[in-house]
Design a protein around this motif. Structure first.
Motif, PDB file in Angstrom:
ATOM      1  N   CYS A 162       1.915   3.790  -3.481  1.00 18.30           N
ATOM      2  CA  CYS A 162       1.606   5.228  -3.387  1.00 18.30           C
ATOM      3  C   CYS A 162       2.878   6.067  -3.525  1.00 18.30           C
ATOM      4  N   HIS A 185      -6.789   1.505  -0.608  1.00 17.21           N
ATOM      5  CA  HIS A 185      -5.849   2.404   0.069  1.00 17.21           C
ATOM      6  C   HIS A 185      -5.209   3.348  -0.946  1.00 17.21           C
ATOM      7  N   CYS A 186      -4.758   2.786  -2.069  1.00 15.36           N
ATOM      8  CA  CYS A 186      -4.104   3.609  -3.091  1.00 15.36           C
ATOM      9  C   CYS A 186      -5.095   4.612  -3.693  1.00 15.36           C
ATOM     10  N   GLN A 227      -7.457   6.067  -2.298  1.00 15.72           N
ATOM     11  CA  GLN A 227      -7.688   7.145  -1.340  1.00 15.72           C
ATOM     12  C   GLN A 227      -6.468   8.030  -1.122  1.00 15.72           C
ATOM     13  N   ASN A 228      -5.273   7.534  -1.480  1.00 21.07           N
ATOM     14  CA  ASN A 228      -4.059   8.240  -1.082  1.00 21.07           C
ATOM     15  C   ASN A 228      -3.171   8.767  -2.204  1.00 21.07           C
ATOM     16  N   LYS A 239      -2.461  10.937  -5.759  1.00 19.97           N
ATOM     17  CA  LYS A 239      -2.998  12.197  -6.285  1.00 19.97           C
ATOM     18  C   LYS A 239      -3.489  12.077  -7.728  1.00 19.97           C
ATOM     19  N   ARG A 280       0.835  -1.212   0.000  1.00 18.80           N
ATOM     20  CA  ARG A 280       0.000   0.000   0.000  1.00 18.80           C
ATOM     21  C   ARG A 280       0.858   1.246   0.000  1.00 18.80           C
ATOM     22  N   ASP A 281       1.844   1.273   0.867  1.00 17.52           N
ATOM     23  CA  ASP A 281       2.701   2.452   0.970  1.00 17.52           C
ATOM     24  C   ASP A 281       3.643   2.572  -0.219  1.00 17.52           C
TER      25      ASP A 281
END
Length: 113
Positions: free
Chosen positions: A57, A89-90, A92-93, A95, A53-54
């Motif tokens: 992003c 998750h991606c 939502q996070n 751009k 997830r991190d």
């Protein structure tokens, strides 16, 4: 927690690392085949280690991508609540716009090679 952990020998760690590299190479090869005939699309392959997830992003932001395309496992609400959802998750996070592709039901989601 009682401080109990797991210890692995260097042989086990080396085997796990080789397996991880083999899986990554398999995914890269499949992605290259899928993108081989795309015209006017820039494809860049990046392999990172960490929480997907991190990492997804962070890489999307670092590469300043125009669109992020992700697959979905199609988990139900309960599984998604316990396991989390990388694609959600991606979405939502990051751009940029995100396209989440669901697994087709007709062939079980396997990409034809």
């Amino acid at each position: 927690m009682d401080g109990t952990g797991y210890l692995f020998s260097t042989d086990v760690m080396a085997t796990m690392e080789r397996y991880s590299n083999d899986v990554a190479q398999c995914v890269i090869d499949k992605a290259k085949r899928a993108c081989k005939n795309l015209n006017d699309v820039k494809v860049e392959i990046v392999v990172e280690h960490g929480d997907p997830r991190d990492m997804i992003c962070q890489v999307a932001e670092r590469l300043n991508v125009d669109m992020l395309v992700l697959g979905s496992h199609g988990y139900g609400l309960i599984k998604r609540a316990f396991l989390g959802s990388v694609s959600n998750h991606c979405a939502q996070n990051v751009k940029c716009p995100v396209l989440i592709v669901k697994k087709p039901k007709s062939n079980g989601g396997n990409l034809k090679d």
